[in-house]
Design a protein around this motif. Structure first.
Motif, PDB file in Angstrom:
ATOM      1  N   ARG A   4      -6.495  -9.486  -6.564  1.00  0.00           N
ATOM      2  CA  ARG A   4      -5.613  -8.504  -5.959  1.00  0.00           C
ATOM      3  C   ARG A   4      -5.400  -8.820  -4.478  1.00  0.00           C
ATOM      4  O   ARG A   4      -6.348  -9.146  -3.755  1.00  0.00           O
ATOM      5  N   PHE A   5      -4.153  -8.734  -4.049  1.00  0.00           N
ATOM      6  CA  PHE A   5      -3.803  -8.892  -2.643  1.00  0.00           C
ATOM      7  C   PHE A   5      -3.673  -7.516  -1.998  1.00  0.00           C
ATOM      8  O   PHE A   5      -3.086  -6.598  -2.581  1.00  0.00           O
ATOM      9  N   VAL A   6      -4.205  -7.388  -0.798  1.00  0.00           N
ATOM     10  CA  VAL A   6      -3.911  -6.251   0.075  1.00  0.00           C
ATOM     11  C   VAL A   6      -3.179  -6.827   1.272  1.00  0.00           C
ATOM     12  O   VAL A   6      -3.714  -7.695   1.980  1.00  0.00           O
ATOM     13  N   VAL A  53      -0.257  -7.586  -6.357  1.00  0.00           N
ATOM     14  CA  VAL A  53      -0.366  -6.968  -5.036  1.00  0.00           C
ATOM     15  C   VAL A  53      -0.859  -5.543  -5.241  1.00  0.00           C
ATOM     16  O   VAL A  53      -0.166  -4.714  -5.838  1.00  0.00           O
ATOM     17  N   ALA A  54      -2.061  -5.263  -4.770  1.00  0.00           N
ATOM     18  CA  ALA A  54      -2.644  -3.932  -4.941  1.00  0.00           C
ATOM     19  C   ALA A  54      -2.050  -2.926  -3.973  1.00  0.00           C
ATOM     20  O   ALA A  54      -1.879  -1.756  -4.313  1.00  0.00           O
ATOM     21  N   ALA A  55      -1.740  -3.371  -2.751  1.00  0.00           N
ATOM     22  CA  ALA A  55      -1.224  -2.446  -1.745  1.00  0.00           C
ATOM     23  C   ALA A  55      -0.560  -3.204  -0.611  1.00  0.00           C
ATOM     24  O   ALA A  55      -0.987  -4.302  -0.251  1.00  0.00           O
ATOM     25  N   LYS A  56       0.464  -2.598  -0.063  1.00  0.00           N
ATOM     26  CA  LYS A  56       1.086  -3.034   1.191  1.00  0.00           C
ATOM     27  C   LYS A  56       0.817  -1.904   2.171  1.00  0.00           C
ATOM     28  O   LYS A  56       1.306  -0.788   2.007  1.00  0.00           O
ATOM     29  N   VAL A  57       0.008  -2.166   3.189  1.00  0.00           N
ATOM     30  CA  VAL A  57      -0.478  -1.100   4.067  1.00  0.00           C
ATOM     31  C   VAL A  57       0.265  -1.107   5.402  1.00  0.00           C
ATOM     32  O   VAL A  57       0.855  -2.115   5.791  1.00  0.00           O
ATOM     33  N   TYR A 100      -8.905   0.349   5.328  1.00  0.00           N
ATOM     34  CA  TYR A 100      -9.977  -0.118   4.460  1.00  0.00           C
ATOM     35  C   TYR A 100     -10.000   0.556   3.079  1.00  0.00           C
ATOM     36  O   TYR A 100     -10.448  -0.066   2.109  1.00  0.00           O
ATOM     37  N   PRO A 101      -9.525   1.823   2.914  1.00  0.00           N
ATOM     38  CA  PRO A 101      -9.556   2.387   1.555  1.00  0.00           C
ATOM     39  C   PRO A 101      -8.742   1.572   0.547  1.00  0.00           C
ATOM     40  O   PRO A 101      -9.097   1.532  -0.643  1.00  0.00           O
ATOM     41  N   ALA A 102      -7.672   0.929   0.992  1.00  0.00           N
ATOM     42  CA  ALA A 102      -6.891   0.092   0.075  1.00  0.00           C
ATOM     43  C   ALA A 102      -7.699  -1.119  -0.371  1.00  0.00           C
ATOM     44  O   ALA A 102      -7.579  -1.576  -1.515  1.00  0.00           O
ATOM     45  N   ILE A 103      -8.541  -1.638   0.521  1.00  0.00           N
ATOM     46  CA  ILE A 103      -9.375  -2.794   0.178  1.00  0.00           C
ATOM     47  C   ILE A 103     -10.472  -2.380  -0.794  1.00  0.00           C
ATOM     48  O   ILE A 103     -10.720  -3.056  -1.800  1.00  0.00           O
TER      49      ILE A 103
END
Length: 271
Positions: free
Chosen positions: A202-204, A237-241, A253-256
């Motif tokens: 997964r990418f953040v 892609v898990a999240a784009k922050v 960090y919660p997305a990670i």
């Protein structure tokens, strides 16, 4: 919720010998899922503190400072990318960990991608944090720009070295490490590595610019993930922050941690 993959280990802090150097490492111990964290190019293990605190004590967290980084890791005659990959093996072996979730930020994301590609049987999953983008950002002009930048920054970085905030590599070594990363990140070099990953990954992804970038070049580099995820179903892609490259470990960090939990759960379900 995590599964117990190892017997309980005692907390440990010490030095891991490897090649001509030794790396300062920390292992929180316990019997939870092991996670090894790979730092940014000139960062230290302290950058992961928010991620580690958010995941909590049910996980086994392993961090270390790369060669010549931080206050304790020793210097070396070899700061190459391949040495960085070997050091992952050295730290895991020293801590007796056979399989782990591998989490890398920036430079560490490229190290993580190579390591999990070579060691799928030892990888529960990978989380790549704003790094490992296969994009042709390196050329001879960029190499010169990087060399000049590190030469200009050298006096300030020397002053900060006793604090551990800057590496003990000289300007030429730092520039060479960054230039090597650029060539390794080109699409024809990194693309095949990502395409061949067989574990949940997964990418953040951060937003905006990072130190040393200009204009929208960082965002253009990130667009390369579209092709990666289209070619390899193991990678998403898990999240784009909202935070930029330098701030996301502190602010998003919660997305990670969510991505770490996701890949660990996928590994557990597969077994």
């Amino acid at each position: 919720m995590t599964a117990n993959h190892t017997s309980a280990a005692a907390p440990w802090t010490g030095m891991v010998p490897v090649d001509d150097t030794a790396l300062a490492a920390t292992d929180t111990g316990g019997s939870g899922t092991p996670v090894i964290y790979l730092n940014g190019q000139f960062a230290t293990q302290g950058y992961w503190r928010h991620v580690i605190a958010d995941l909590g004590a049910d996980w086994r967290h392993i961090t270390y400072d790369e060669r010549g980084r931080g206050r304790k890791s020793k210097t070396s005659s070899d700061y190459s990318f391949e040495a960085a990959v070997r050091d992952v093996d050295a730290v895991l072996a020293a801590r007796g960990v056979e399989r782990a979730v591998v989490v890398g930020w920036s430079y560490g994301a490229v190290v993580a991608a190579h390591w999990v590609h070579r060691n799928p049987e030892r990888t529960m999953g990978a989380v790549l944090v704003d790094g490992a983008f296969p994009y042709d950002w390196m050329d001879e002009a960029m190499a010169q720009r990087i060399t000049t930048m590190f030469r200009r920054m050298s006096p300030v970085m020397r002053l900060l070295r006793p604090t551990g905030l800057t590496p003990r590599l000289n300007a030429a070594e730092q520039a060479q490490s960054n230039i090597e990363l650029g060539w390794l990140s080109r699409e024809d070099a990194l693309g095949p590595v990502l395409d061949a990953i067989t574990v949940p990954t997964r990418f953040v992804v951060a937003s905006g610019t990072s130190f040393g970038s200009k204009g929208d070049e960082q965002e253009r580099i990130r667009t390369s993930l579209t092709g990666v995820t289209a070619r390899n179903a193991n990678i998403k892609v898990a999240a784009k922050v909202p935070s930029n490259h330098g701030a996301l470990l502190k602010k998003d960090y919660p997305a990670i941690t969510a991505a770490i939990r996701e890949v660990a759960d996928l590994d557990r379900q597969a077994r």
